[in-house]
Design an enzyme around this catalytic site. Structure first.
Site, PDB file in Angstrom:
ATOM      1  N   ASP A 101       0.864  -1.196   0.000  1.00  0.00           N
ATOM      2  CA  ASP A 101       0.000   0.000   0.000  1.00  0.00           C
ATOM      3  C   ASP A 101       0.891   1.234   0.000  1.00  0.00           C
ATOM      4  OD1 ASP A 101      -2.355   1.640   0.289  1.00  0.00           O
ATOM      5  OD2 ASP A 101      -1.813   1.900   2.386  1.00  0.00           O
ATOM      6  N   SER A 102       0.284   2.368  -0.319  1.00  0.00           N
ATOM      7  CA  SER A 102       1.012   3.633  -0.259  1.00  0.00           C
ATOM      8  C   SER A 102       1.446   3.938   1.179  1.00  0.00           C
ATOM      9  CB  SER A 102       0.126   4.758  -0.782  1.00  0.00           C
ATOM     10  OG  SER A 102      -1.057   4.827  -0.011  1.00  0.00           O
ATOM     11  N   TYR A 114      -0.634   8.782  -2.191  1.00  0.00           N
ATOM     12  CA  TYR A 114      -0.672   8.580  -3.635  1.00  0.00           C
ATOM     13  C   TYR A 114      -1.899   9.288  -4.237  1.00  0.00           C
ATOM     14  CZ  TYR A 114       2.767   4.660  -3.662  1.00  0.00           C
ATOM     15  OH  TYR A 114       3.892   3.867  -3.578  1.00  0.00           O
ATOM     16  N   GLY A 115      -2.946   9.392  -3.434  1.00  0.00           N
ATOM     17  CA  GLY A 115      -4.245   9.868  -3.935  1.00  0.00           C
ATOM     18  C   GLY A 115      -4.207  11.157  -4.734  1.00  0.00           C
ATOM     19  N   CYS A 123      -4.337  -0.995  -2.188  1.00  0.00           N
ATOM     20  CA  CYS A 123      -4.462   0.448  -2.317  1.00  0.00           C
ATOM     21  C   CYS A 123      -5.269   0.698  -3.585  1.00  0.00           C
ATOM     22  CB  CYS A 123      -3.066   1.058  -2.436  1.00  0.00           C
ATOM     23  SG  CYS A 123      -3.028   2.805  -2.837  1.00  0.00           S
ATOM     24  N   ASN A 124      -6.349   1.442  -3.447  1.00  0.00           N
ATOM     25  CA  ASN A 124      -7.178   1.682  -4.634  1.00  0.00           C
ATOM     26  C   ASN A 124      -6.450   2.523  -5.670  1.00  0.00           C
ATOM     27  OD1 ASN A 124     -10.381   0.945  -4.354  1.00  0.00           O
ATOM     28  ND2 ASN A 124      -9.350   1.095  -2.383  1.00  0.00           N
ATOM     29  N   SER A 125      -5.720   3.543  -5.214  1.00  0.00           N
ATOM     30  CA  SER A 125      -5.041   4.421  -6.172  1.00  0.00           C
ATOM     31  C   SER A 125      -3.999   3.621  -6.957  1.00  0.00           C
ATOM     32  CB  SER A 125      -4.365   5.586  -5.438  1.00  0.00           C
ATOM     33  OG  SER A 125      -5.282   6.234  -4.586  1.00  0.00           O
ATOM     34  N   GLU A 184      -5.824   9.990   9.013  1.00  0.00           N
ATOM     35  CA  GLU A 184      -4.412  10.015   9.432  1.00  0.00           C
ATOM     36  C   GLU A 184      -4.181  10.952  10.610  1.00  0.00           C
ATOM     37  OE1 GLU A 184      -1.472   9.774   6.484  1.00  0.00           O
ATOM     38  OE2 GLU A 184      -2.441   7.970   5.696  1.00  0.00           O
ATOM     39  N   CYS A 224     -11.305   3.321  -1.160  1.00  0.00           N
ATOM     40  CA  CYS A 224     -10.007   3.747  -0.639  1.00  0.00           C
ATOM     41  C   CYS A 224      -9.806   2.935   0.634  1.00  0.00           C
ATOM     42  CB  CYS A 224     -10.029   5.237  -0.324  1.00  0.00           C
ATOM     43  SG  CYS A 224      -8.591   5.805   0.615  1.00  0.00           S
ATOM     44  N   THR A 225      -8.598   2.424   0.822  1.00  0.00           N
ATOM     45  CA  THR A 225      -8.408   1.482   1.925  1.00  0.00           C
ATOM     46  C   THR A 225      -8.353   2.169   3.298  1.00  0.00           C
ATOM     47  OG1 THR A 225      -6.062   1.422   1.305  1.00  0.00           O
ATOM     48  CG2 THR A 225      -7.439  -0.398   0.578  1.00  0.00           C
ATOM     49  N   HIS A 226      -8.436   3.491   3.324  1.00  0.00           N
ATOM     50  CA  HIS A 226      -8.569   4.185   4.617  1.00  0.00           C
ATOM     51  C   HIS A 226     -10.031   4.190   5.100  1.00  0.00           C
ATOM     52  CE1 HIS A 226      -4.558   5.767   4.025  1.00  0.00           C
ATOM     53  NE2 HIS A 226      -4.641   6.556   5.079  1.00  0.00           N
TER      54      HIS A 226
HETATM   55  N1  DGL Z   1      -4.345   3.805   0.137  1.00  0.00           N
HETATM   56  C1  DGL Z   1      -4.822   4.870  -0.733  1.00  0.00           C
HETATM   57  C2  DGL Z   1      -6.016   4.355  -1.546  1.00  0.00           C
HETATM   58  O1  DGL Z   1      -6.601   3.327  -1.237  1.00  0.00           O
HETATM   59  C3  DGL Z   1      -5.195   6.109   0.045  1.00  0.00           C
HETATM   60  C4  DGL Z   1      -4.013   6.821   0.670  1.00  0.00           C
HETATM   61  C5  DGL Z   1      -3.180   7.601  -0.307  1.00  0.00           C
HETATM   62  O2  DGL Z   1      -3.708   8.535  -0.963  1.00  0.00           O
HETATM   63  O3  DGL Z   1      -2.016   7.263  -0.448  1.00  0.00           O
HETATM   64  O4  DGL Z   1      -6.363   4.976  -2.516  1.00  0.00           O
END
Ligand code: DGL
Length: 268
Positions: free
Chosen positions: A10-11, A42-43, A73-75, A151, A183-185
């Site tokens: 993940d990011s 990453y978003g 991570c979705n992004s 965060e 988004c995994t958050h």
């Molecule tokens: N983990 C990222 C996602 O699922 C979100 C956090 C980021 O922007 O890095 O898109």
């Protein structure tokens, strides 16, 4: 090979919601987690940059001999979805298709919402994934501030609630009955999301759906580690500061997130 770890990337922290869901369902499996926290988020980044970072991290996990790669991570999934499966010999699980399948099955009125980062929205990855289900009308809503809230440790309270009402209003106007947490958050925000949307809207967590895909894959391909062997040893690596990663990471993963090691590209 059955004893090799599941590689989860993940990011930064969000992928820990996926790691948590994987280990809840597969407690005998060792996990090797890599969070690119030094370069997160990453978003808000251009998709080409996300792709470059993601492939670098995934190449590294494959080099360490993982038996499955999970792009948690979705992004990053949006950025490498098309070629990750061709690039690696090990099976690749990402977060977009499992959540899409669940949302298609869950929706009753055909109106599905996706909330996500800017990178995921711009990539149109969910639009592509839902194209296979023409009965569904998709409504995509980027929610960039949600990652910042999580965060900062804020998952409730008036400030978050105001932002949530603003972000979700267009989706409520479209009468969505299913919402993909793209988004995994966002699994940490299910309280506020269901408060705003009500019980009639089904929330689909990409973390839970991805864990089910990992489970299915290991069972189908007989890649599960035997339960009777010694307890699994997990490793958590961050490109950022281990102390910070551990402190915030415990919010996502739980108190078992104990040892975190720093990972540096130097010498790799
Ligand atoms: N983990 C990222 C996602 O699922 C979100 C956090 C980021 O922007 O890095 O898109």
């Amino acid at each position: 090979m059955r004893d090799a770890p599941i590689g989860i990337f993940d990011s930064g922290f969000g992928g820990l919601t996926v790691a948590r869901a994987v280990l809840d369902q597969l407690p005998h499996e060792p996990v090797l987690y890599l969070g690119d926290s030094a370069r997160q988020p990453y978003g808000p980044k251009p998709i080409g940059e996300v792709r470059e970072y993601a492939l670098e991290c995934l190449d590294h996990l494959v080099g360490r001999g993982v038996k499955v790669l999970v792009i948690a991570c979705n992004s990053a999934s949006a950025a490498v979805l098309r070629d990750a499966r061709e690039r690696y010999e090990v099976p690749v699980v990402e977060v977009i298709l499992p959540a899409t399948r669940r949302a298609v099955a869950a929706s009753r009125n055909g109106h599905v919402g996706v909330i996500c980062t800017e990178a995921t929205a711009v990539s149109q990855a969910y639009e592509d994934a839902f194209a296979a289900a023409p009965q569904i009308t998709l409504h995509t809503q980027p929610c960039p501030l949600f990652v910042e809230f999580v965060e900062r440790g804020i998952t409730s309270g008036p400030e978050l609630l105001t932002v949530a009402f603003e972000y979700l209003a267009p989706l409520v106007d479209q009468s969505i009955d299913t919402l993909v947490l793209g988004c995994t958050h966002y699994p940490l925000l299910t309280g506020v999301l269901s408060y705003v949307l009500g019980d009639d809207v089904t929330l689909v967590s990409s973390a839970d759906e991805t864990a089910k895909d990992v489970y299915r894959l290991l069972v189908r391909h007989r890649m599960q580690r035997p339960a009777a062997t010694s307890p699994p040893v997990h490793r958590f690596l961050t490109t950022g500061q281990p102390k910070e990663f551990r402190a915030l990471g415990q919010r996502f993963f739980g108190p078992e997130l104990d040892r975190v090691d720093q990972f540096s590209w130097v010498g790799v």
